[in-house]
Design a protein around this motif. Structure first.
Motif, mmCIF file in Angstrom:
data_model
loop_
_atom_site.group_PDB
_atom_site.id
_atom_site.type_symbol
_atom_site.label_atom_id
_atom_site.label_comp_id
_atom_site.label_asym_id
_atom_site.label_seq_id
_atom_site.Cartn_x
_atom_site.Cartn_y
_atom_site.Cartn_z
ATOM 1 N N SER A 8 0.838 -1.194 0.000
ATOM 2 C CA SER A 8 0.000 0.000 0.000
ATOM 3 C C SER A 8 0.873 1.243 0.000
ATOM 4 C CB SER A 8 -0.916 0.034 1.230
ATOM 5 O OG SER A 8 -0.157 0.282 2.413
ATOM 6 N N ILE A 9 0.305 2.329 -0.490
ATOM 7 C CA ILE A 9 1.021 3.604 -0.483
ATOM 8 C C ILE A 9 1.279 4.043 0.949
ATOM 9 C CG2 ILE A 9 0.793 6.065 -1.029
ATOM 10 C CD1 ILE A 9 -0.555 5.211 -3.663
ATOM 11 N N GLU A 10 0.291 3.813 1.826
ATOM 12 C CA GLU A 10 0.448 4.208 3.222
ATOM 13 C C GLU A 10 1.643 3.500 3.859
ATOM 14 O OE1 GLU A 10 -3.455 5.052 1.700
ATOM 15 O OE2 GLU A 10 -2.477 3.114 1.868
ATOM 16 N N ASP A 11 1.781 2.218 3.586
ATOM 17 C CA ASP A 11 2.911 1.465 4.135
ATOM 18 C C ASP A 11 4.226 1.988 3.553
ATOM 19 O OD1 ASP A 11 4.472 -0.403 5.476
ATOM 20 O OD2 ASP A 11 3.969 -2.052 4.135
ATOM 21 N N ALA A 12 4.257 2.247 2.264
ATOM 22 C CA ALA A 12 5.476 2.755 1.620
ATOM 23 C C ALA A 12 5.875 4.106 2.209
ATOM 24 C CB ALA A 12 5.269 2.877 0.108
ATOM 25 N N VAL A 13 4.910 4.992 2.363
ATOM 26 C CA VAL A 13 5.189 6.315 2.925
ATOM 27 C C VAL A 13 5.652 6.201 4.377
ATOM 28 C CG1 VAL A 13 4.126 8.521 3.602
ATOM 29 C CG2 VAL A 13 3.667 7.543 1.342
ATOM 30 N N GLY A 14 5.005 5.319 5.144
ATOM 31 C CA GLY A 14 5.406 5.106 6.533
ATOM 32 C C GLY A 14 6.831 4.584 6.636
#
Length: 116
Positions: A8-14
């Motif tokens: 997910s983008i959220e995981d990548a950004v985190g």
């Protein structure tokens, strides 16, 4: 060096935000891998975004097209609607490297890196 492949983008950004050292995004990798091999960059974390839903997609929108950050250049020419509507973009993608490179590189990465 750590390598992760978030879903997910959220995981990548985190993961990117939480990285203690230099981090790099891997979409196609044609520029990143060359810079790493040459010793110009040494990321402690590589975040491979190719498994994130939507980032390998080409979608027609009301305003034109949305090209995911991980769409290889070779795939642009396979999309008939994109080829018809944006022939210049497809032609530009065909001018990047060899057939082998086009199967890996992304137009987004080449734009972000200002690659000729």
């Amino acid at each position: 060096m750590r390598y992760i492949r978030p879903l997910s983008i959220e995981d990548a950004v985190g993961q990117l935000a939480g990285s203690a050292g230099p981090a790099a995004i891997l979409a196609g990798g044609s520029d990143l891998l060359v810079r790493m091999k040459g010793g110009f960059v040494e990321p402690e974390l590589i975040i491979d975004i190719k498994s994130i839903a939507g980032l390998r997609d080409i979608s027609e929108t009301a305003d034109g097209f949305s090209i995911g950050a991980a769409v290889p250049c070779a795939v642009l020419g396979e999309n008939a609607a994109l080829k018809k509507a944006w022939p210049g973009v497809v032609e530009a993608a065909k001018l990047i490297g060899s057939k082998q490179v086009q199967g890996r590189c992304t137009i987004v990465g080449n734009l972000c890196n200002a690659s000729p």
